[in-house]
Every structure is written in C-alpha cells, then in structure tokens.
Design a protein around this motif. Sequence first.
Motif, PDB file in Angstrom:
ATOM      1  N   VAL A   1      44.694  70.516 -49.356  1.00  0.00           N
ATOM      2  CA  VAL A   1      45.623  69.928 -48.388  1.00  0.00           C
ATOM      3  C   VAL A   1      46.937  69.576 -49.080  1.00  0.00           C
ATOM      4  CG1 VAL A   1      46.014  67.843 -47.021  1.00  0.00           C
ATOM      5  CG2 VAL A   1      43.857  69.071 -46.837  1.00  0.00           C
ATOM      6  N   ARG A   2      46.819  69.134 -50.341  1.00  0.00           N
ATOM      7  CA  ARG A   2      47.999  68.639 -51.036  1.00  0.00           C
ATOM      8  C   ARG A   2      48.716  69.704 -51.872  1.00  0.00           C
ATOM      9  NH1 ARG A   2      48.192  63.243 -50.207  1.00  0.00           N
ATOM     10  NH2 ARG A   2      46.290  62.448 -49.306  1.00  0.00           N
TER      11      ARG A   2
ATOM     12  N   SER B   1      52.487  69.031 -51.953  1.00  0.00           N
ATOM     13  CA  SER B   1      52.352  67.796 -51.188  1.00  0.00           C
ATOM     14  C   SER B   1      53.710  67.186 -50.845  1.00  0.00           C
ATOM     15  CB  SER B   1      51.539  66.791 -51.990  1.00  0.00           C
ATOM     16  OG  SER B   1      51.307  65.649 -51.208  1.00  0.00           O
ATOM     17  N   GLY B   2      53.697  66.336 -49.824  1.00  0.00           N
ATOM     18  CA  GLY B   2      54.833  65.469 -49.478  1.00  0.00           C
ATOM     19  C   GLY B   2      56.189  66.132 -49.552  1.00  0.00           C
TER      20      GLY B   2
ATOM     21  N   TRP C   1      58.074  69.796 -48.199  1.00  0.00           N
ATOM     22  CA  TRP C   1      59.195  69.673 -47.250  1.00  0.00           C
ATOM     23  C   TRP C   1      60.420  70.422 -47.769  1.00  0.00           C
ATOM     24  CZ3 TRP C   1      63.950  66.807 -47.225  1.00  0.00           C
ATOM     25  CH2 TRP C   1      64.510  66.632 -45.952  1.00  0.00           C
TER      26      TRP C   1
ATOM     27  N   GLN D   1      59.765  74.244 -47.883  1.00  0.00           N
ATOM     28  CA  GLN D   1      59.828  74.866 -46.555  1.00  0.00           C
ATOM     29  C   GLN D   1      61.283  75.095 -46.133  1.00  0.00           C
ATOM     30  OE1 GLN D   1      58.381  72.582 -43.191  1.00  0.00           O
ATOM     31  NE2 GLN D   1      57.230  74.346 -42.455  1.00  0.00           N
TER      32      GLN D   1
ATOM     33  N   ARG E   1      49.691  75.095 -42.840  1.00  0.00           N
ATOM     34  CA  ARG E   1      48.943  73.908 -43.275  1.00  0.00           C
ATOM     35  C   ARG E   1      49.265  72.719 -42.371  1.00  0.00           C
ATOM     36  NH1 ARG E   1      51.112  70.142 -47.862  1.00  0.00           N
ATOM     37  NH2 ARG E   1      52.516  69.934 -46.090  1.00  0.00           N
ATOM     38  N   ASP E   2      50.545  72.562 -42.013  1.00  0.00           N
ATOM     39  CA  ASP E   2      50.934  71.454 -41.135  1.00  0.00           C
ATOM     40  C   ASP E   2      50.245  71.552 -39.774  1.00  0.00           C
ATOM     41  OD1 ASP E   2      52.448  70.125 -42.931  1.00  0.00           O
ATOM     42  OD2 ASP E   2      54.377  70.901 -42.245  1.00  0.00           O
TER      43      ASP E   2
ATOM     44  N   LEU F   1      46.614  70.574 -40.253  1.00  0.00           N
ATOM     45  CA  LEU F   1      46.472  69.121 -40.460  1.00  0.00           C
ATOM     46  C   LEU F   1      46.688  68.354 -39.154  1.00  0.00           C
ATOM     47  CD1 LEU F   1      48.187  68.339 -43.896  1.00  0.00           C
ATOM     48  CD2 LEU F   1      45.829  68.927 -43.400  1.00  0.00           C
ATOM     49  N   ASP F   2      47.573  68.869 -38.299  1.00  0.00           N
ATOM     50  CA  ASP F   2      47.853  68.182 -37.036  1.00  0.00           C
ATOM     51  C   ASP F   2      46.712  68.360 -36.027  1.00  0.00           C
ATOM     52  OD1 ASP F   2      50.247  67.247 -37.911  1.00  0.00           O
ATOM     53  OD2 ASP F   2      51.483  68.729 -36.891  1.00  0.00           O
ATOM     54  N   TYR F   3      46.238  69.586 -35.902  1.00  0.00           N
ATOM     55  CA  TYR F   3      45.344  69.887 -34.775  1.00  0.00           C
ATOM     56  C   TYR F   3      43.865  69.955 -35.116  1.00  0.00           C
ATOM     57  CZ  TYR F   3      49.458  71.050 -31.990  1.00  0.00           C
ATOM     58  OH  TYR F   3      50.639  70.988 -31.309  1.00  0.00           O
TER      59      TYR F   3
ATOM     60  N   GLN G   1      40.737  68.453 -36.821  1.00  0.00           N
ATOM     61  CA  GLN G   1      40.271  67.205 -37.417  1.00  0.00           C
ATOM     62  C   GLN G   1      38.959  67.332 -38.208  1.00  0.00           C
ATOM     63  OE1 GLN G   1      42.261  64.630 -37.569  1.00  0.00           O
ATOM     64  NE2 GLN G   1      43.791  65.623 -36.298  1.00  0.00           N
TER      65      GLN G   1
ATOM     66  N   ARG H   1      38.554  72.358 -41.128  1.00  0.00           N
ATOM     67  CA  ARG H   1      39.907  72.263 -41.680  1.00  0.00           C
ATOM     68  C   ARG H   1      39.996  72.977 -43.034  1.00  0.00           C
ATOM     69  NH1 ARG H   1      43.015  66.493 -42.457  1.00  0.00           N
ATOM     70  NH2 ARG H   1      43.492  66.709 -40.254  1.00  0.00           N
TER      71      ARG H   1
END
Lengths: 231, 113
Positions: free
Chosen positions: B2-3, B6-7, B11, B14, B72-73, B76-78, B80, B85
């Motif tokens: 997931v990471r 990361s962060g 961002w 992208q 990935r976003d 992570l959003d949809y 759970q 995942r």
Amino acid sequence: MQLRIYRFNPDTDAQPRMQDYDITPEAGDKKLLDVLIRLKSVDDSLSFRRSCREGICGSDAMNINGRNGLACLQSLDELKQPVVLRPLPGFPVIRDLIVDMTLFFAHYHSIKPYLINPESPPERERLQTPEQRERLNGLYECILCACCSAFCPSFWWNPDKFIGPAGLLQAYRFIADSRDTATAERLDYLDDVYRLYRCRTIMNCTEVCPKGLSPSHAIEQIRLALLKQSS
Amino acid sequence: MVRLFSGQRAWVAQRFTAVMLLAAVLAGLMWLLLGEPLDYTRWYALLTTPVGAVLTVLIFVMLAVHGWVGARDIVLDYVQPRGLRLALLGAILLVLAATLIRVVLVLATHGAT
C-alpha cells in the motif's frame, strides 16, 4: 410545513424509518431549528442535538434536503418541502438525528490542536505581526460541526484512517501559526498515504461548510508546506 | 505494498509523471502531424533508434508510475476487505511490471536486429 425525518431508536427499532410531520410554524420561527424545537414539544421522542442556536456551537449539523448544514442557520423560506432531514451521512447513528462523533474527534485530537512552543512564554503574550495574524483567518473560525467531513466521500470510504477536511483544516491552523514551533513534526505526522493523501480534491467540504471556510484550500497549503519542507 | 510510493512521494510522482506524459503526448502529436504519413516503416524507424527506444521506455515507466498511484488510490478508496485489496494491488503491480518488461524485451529484440 411538511417534514420527513429519519427516525431510529436502537432500543425499539430494527431498521430506521422516515416519519412525516406536518406543522405550522409560528410568527417567530425563522430557522429550521425553531421548527424542530416546536416539533419536539409535540413529539418528545424526536432526538437531535442543539445548543447555541446561532451557528457557533456546531451541535445541530444534519443533512437537510440532501445537503449538510446547521439547522440554526437554515432559513425556512429557502427550504423546498417536504423538508427531508437525515443524520450526517457516513457517521454511525446513535438515535434519530444524533450521530456518534467519537472517530471525528479522535482525528481532531490526533493532529494536536493546540499551540506547541517549548520556549518560556513572554511576560504578556506571544506577539504576531498583522500579516502573521492574517494567515489564521479562514482557519480559526471552524466550529467542528462536521458538515464537511460528513460530506466528503474520502471520509466515507476511510473514516478510521483519513483525518478528514475538518481535522486537516485544524491541522493547518497550527501549521500556519507563527507562534507554533512544531511545524516539522506536524507535517511529518500528516505525510501519510491515508491521513492526508486520501483527499481526492472533490471539494465537497468547501462547497458545504456553513461558515464559508475552505478546508480544501487548507489541504492544498499543507501539501505545499510538505513540498517546501522536503525540498 | 500500500505504501509503495507513500504519502507525498506518490503525490509528487503522480503529478510529475502527468506533466511529463502530457509533454510526451504533445510531442508525439507534433511528430505525427508534421512528419510523413504514418506507416509501419516510420514506427519501426523511430522505435529502433537508440533515442526513440529510450524515450519509449521512459514513457512506459512514467505511465506505470502514474498508473500505479492512480489505481492504488482507487483500490484504497473502494476496496475495504484486506485480502481482496492486497490481491488487487498485487495484480495491478504484476500487469504494470509485465507491460514494462514486454516493452523492454520488444525494443531490445528489434533494436538488436
């Protein structure tokens, strides 16, 4: 005046239901909260939070005709009938229009919403220039009503991990404060795939804030501050 | 997983790749519009030159990075459930990595002939 209100009593109801009310507002009733208080005198089982009735305490946030807002600020003459009232979306319902805000306030506390400055305080106060003080405008006015976070799809999707627009606006309120010395620690805490970067710039938060604030602008400022810190 | 990026790093990556890919698309359009009619020979000539091959690999690397952060976003959003995942993220990584490897292999094979 016709209202359709979400009703749920966990002690007696298996499922929530919508209840219709028909009530005639009196001359002094100007805001939605006035009607709700009048309704409460007719049906005392109806539960909702309220306190200051002037948009300061943030207690009476609810979903009004599909849009989050404060009942005490919502003028009656702007409402389309029947007025559909639901609890804040995405929050667990305790009863009727009352939601559980435990997680919301846990996020708020996680960003350390207080001034951090280990230097001993001066005799009178920590002074700021007018420009430094100006940076706090649009941030300190947040009343934590949760209208923004409860209208944010990213918060609905990851309510346990994403701090949400209200918490992030408060975080930036202290990052932007010239008297605070913990900016780097605050930014390090926020630099996370969930805490800050779940924001997808949908901007519902800014659109719905009953105080006219812009959490999405604050979030953008945090991202820029992180960029400056790392460069 | 997931990471991965990361962060802030994800961002920035992208947005950087988005700008680079936009530049690549514009440059590609210019190349298409200003040059001779597009046929197999012209594509082949472009992709077998060292500069063309390197640029193509770079474009696909940026596409993979941009695609990874975006996909990935969305996951992570949809999505759970943790198992689903991780499986989806793994599948996305696999597809992106396989695409990159195939691009490099195709270019290396044809460039060498």
